[in-house]
Scaffold this motif. Structure first.
Motif, short mmCIF file in Angstrom:
data_model
loop_
_atom_site.label_atom_id
_atom_site.label_comp_id
_atom_site.label_asym_id
_atom_site.label_seq_id
_atom_site.Cartn_x
_atom_site.Cartn_y
_atom_site.Cartn_z
N GLN A 110 38.63 20.19 50.04
CA GLN A 110 38.29 20.85 51.30
C GLN A 110 39.01 20.21 52.48
O GLN A 110 39.13 20.82 53.54
N TYR A 111 39.47 18.99 52.27
CA TYR A 111 40.14 18.24 53.35
C TYR A 111 41.21 17.36 52.71
O TYR A 111 40.93 16.62 51.77
N VAL A 112 42.43 17.45 53.22
CA VAL A 112 43.55 16.68 52.67
C VAL A 112 44.21 15.89 53.79
O VAL A 112 44.49 16.42 54.87
N ILE A 113 44.47 14.61 53.53
CA ILE A 113 45.11 13.72 54.49
C ILE A 113 46.46 13.28 53.92
O ILE A 113 46.52 12.69 52.84
N VAL A 114 47.53 13.58 54.64
CA VAL A 114 48.85 13.13 54.24
C VAL A 114 49.48 12.36 55.39
O VAL A 114 49.12 12.58 56.56
N SER A 128 52.00 23.26 50.37
CA SER A 128 52.64 24.55 50.61
C SER A 128 52.59 25.45 49.39
O SER A 128 52.53 26.67 49.50
N THR A 129 52.60 24.85 48.20
CA THR A 129 52.53 25.63 46.97
C THR A 129 51.13 26.17 46.75
O THR A 129 50.92 27.25 46.23
N ASN A 130 50.14 25.39 47.20
CA ASN A 130 48.75 25.77 47.01
C ASN A 130 48.03 25.73 48.36
O ASN A 130 47.36 24.77 48.68
N PRO A 131 48.18 26.77 49.19
CA PRO A 131 47.60 26.74 50.52
C PRO A 131 46.08 26.72 50.55
O PRO A 131 45.48 26.28 51.50
N GLY A 132 45.41 27.18 49.48
CA GLY A 132 43.95 27.12 49.43
C GLY A 132 43.29 28.09 50.38
O GLY A 132 43.93 28.84 51.10
N THR A 133 41.97 28.04 50.40
CA THR A 133 41.19 28.93 51.27
C THR A 133 40.28 28.08 52.14
O THR A 133 39.35 27.45 51.65
N GLY A 134 40.58 28.05 53.43
CA GLY A 134 39.73 27.32 54.36
C GLY A 134 39.87 25.82 54.30
O GLY A 134 39.04 25.10 54.85
N ARG A 135 40.89 25.30 53.63
CA ARG A 135 41.06 23.85 53.52
C ARG A 135 41.58 23.30 54.85
O ARG A 135 42.46 23.87 55.49
N SER A 136 41.05 22.16 55.27
CA SER A 136 41.53 21.48 56.47
C SER A 136 42.55 20.42 56.06
O SER A 136 42.41 19.80 55.01
N GLU A 137 43.55 20.23 56.90
CA GLU A 137 44.61 19.28 56.58
C GLU A 137 44.90 18.40 57.79
O GLU A 137 44.94 18.89 58.92
N LEU A 138 45.09 17.13 57.54
CA LEU A 138 45.49 16.18 58.58
C LEU A 138 46.83 15.58 58.20
O LEU A 138 46.95 14.94 57.14
N LYS A 139 47.84 15.80 59.03
CA LYS A 139 49.13 15.14 58.88
C LYS A 139 49.21 14.09 59.97
O LYS A 139 49.28 14.41 61.16
N VAL A 140 49.20 12.84 59.55
CA VAL A 140 49.12 11.75 60.51
C VAL A 140 50.29 11.76 61.49
O VAL A 140 50.12 11.52 62.68
N GLY A 141 51.49 12.03 60.99
CA GLY A 141 52.65 12.07 61.87
C GLY A 141 52.49 13.06 63.00
O GLY A 141 52.82 12.76 64.16
N ASP A 142 51.97 14.25 62.68
CA ASP A 142 51.74 15.25 63.71
C ASP A 142 50.69 14.78 64.71
O ASP A 142 50.82 14.99 65.93
N LEU A 143 49.65 14.13 64.20
CA LEU A 143 48.56 13.66 65.06
C LEU A 143 49.06 12.64 66.08
O LEU A 143 48.70 12.71 67.27
#
Length: 328
Positions: A110-114, A128-143
């Motif tokens: 439900q939540y992925v941190i990269v 990107s291959t598995n976008p999922g449904t409603g999953r939240s993602e945190l990309k530290v570089g973007d943050l």
């Protein structure tokens, strides 16, 4: 502080990693409701016991690397179940090749941190291959506002660590608003109690040794040096070459040797998980010249350490080396 160079250095090639057919097939077929982490993945609460016994909602979390996974685990307590993909100190996050089990775990998250910033491009490919449904993602570089090509080692920046703590807590509250007060309490405890030794060492080193010149083996040390107020003398071109697995120039190597022999640097810090012949030679020369040498590692070492245990041990090593060098 480690006294020897491990025999299994990282590869350091920032090449694009191809996925195996099994992993790709699994991404396409596994149901998005899967929640079981692969054996040995290290999914646990802060107490070391798998979450889910309280009967409430448990957020399924995947962290690409265990340094972010450790923080996510402690901030989530028994309301989260965290699986870290990279948890073996001998594994190079740059060149890791995901497995079918990794694909299944990300599918159920439900939540992925990269980390991002080109550090774990394989994780971006999984997402990107598995976008999922409603999953939240945190990309530290973007943050933290570091673009690809910048220094990716943001877990060594005390300021960026604080930003990640804020963001993870906010995301947990958004995903599970009923437990918002619980997550606020977890964050307060983590920041004021759990991280107290880490924060104290950073403050003490900065107050006592700010401006002290140091040398290093690669760019992993740069964000920490900035956070501690230390002055990095090693050429950035050398630091980047070592991090990226390319050959440093003869001019850079000669300059570093001269900095060591003339004692322009007070201590030398190297990543013991990425020890090349050039790094070994520099560390050896520094020791022969009476310059204290200390180490850091790329990922949690030992693998079962918490973020704060790992970082505090390394900071103590740096503090001891600075004391030895300066007498302060």
């Amino acid at each position: 502080m480690r006294s020897s160079v491990p025999s299994r250095p990282f590869s350091r090639r920032l090449s694009r990693v191809a996925f195996g057919g099994a992993a790709l097939a699994l991404v396409a077929t596994v149901s998005a409701c899967a929640t079981t982490a692969p054996a040995g993945s290290g999914a646990a609460t802060a107490s070391g016991v798998a979450a889910g016994g309280g009967g409430g909602k448990v957020i399924q979390v995947v962290a690409a690397e265990n340094f972010w996974g450790s923080i996510a685990t402690q901030l989530g307590g028994d309301r989260v179940k965290v699986t870290s993909v990279i948890s073996n100190p001998d594994t190079d996050p740059h060149s890791y090749e995901p497995t079918a089990a990794d694909a299944r775990t990300v599918t159920g998250a439900q939540y992925v941190i990269v980390n991002g910033i080109g550090y774990d491009a394989w994780a971006d490919k999984l997402l990107s291959t598995n976008p999922g449904t409603g999953r939240s993602e945190l990309k530290v570089g973007d943050l933290v506002g570091v673009r690809p090509g910048g220094n990716p080692h943001r877990w060594y920046s005390p300021e960026n660590v604080r930003q990640v703590i804020e963001k993870i807590t906010a995301d947990y509250k958004r995903i599970d608003p009923a437990d918002a007060a619980y997550f606020d309490q977890q964050k307060q405890t983590f920041e004021t109690q759990t991280l107290a030794p880490y924060n104290r060492l950073i403050s003490d080193i900065k107050a006592k040794y700010a401006g002290t010149t140091i040398g290093a083996s690669e760019s992993i040390v740069t964000p920490l040096a900035e956070g501690l107020g230390l002055k990095m003398l090693t050429p950035e071109s050398f630091l980047d070459a070592m991090s990226e697995g390319t050959d440093p120039t003869a001019a850079d190597k000669a300059l570093i040797d001269q900095q060591i022999k003339s004692k322009q640097i007070k201590i030398y810090v190297y990543n013991s998980q990425n020890s090349t012949p050039d790094v070994v030679a520099q560390a050896k020369l520094a020791k022969s010249e009476g310059i204290p040498v200390t180490t850091v590692t790329e990922t949690l070492a030992p693998a079962n350490a918490t973020f704060q245990q790992w970082q505090t041990t390394q900071l103590q090593g740096i503090e001891n080396a600075l004391h030895q060098a300066t007498g302060k």
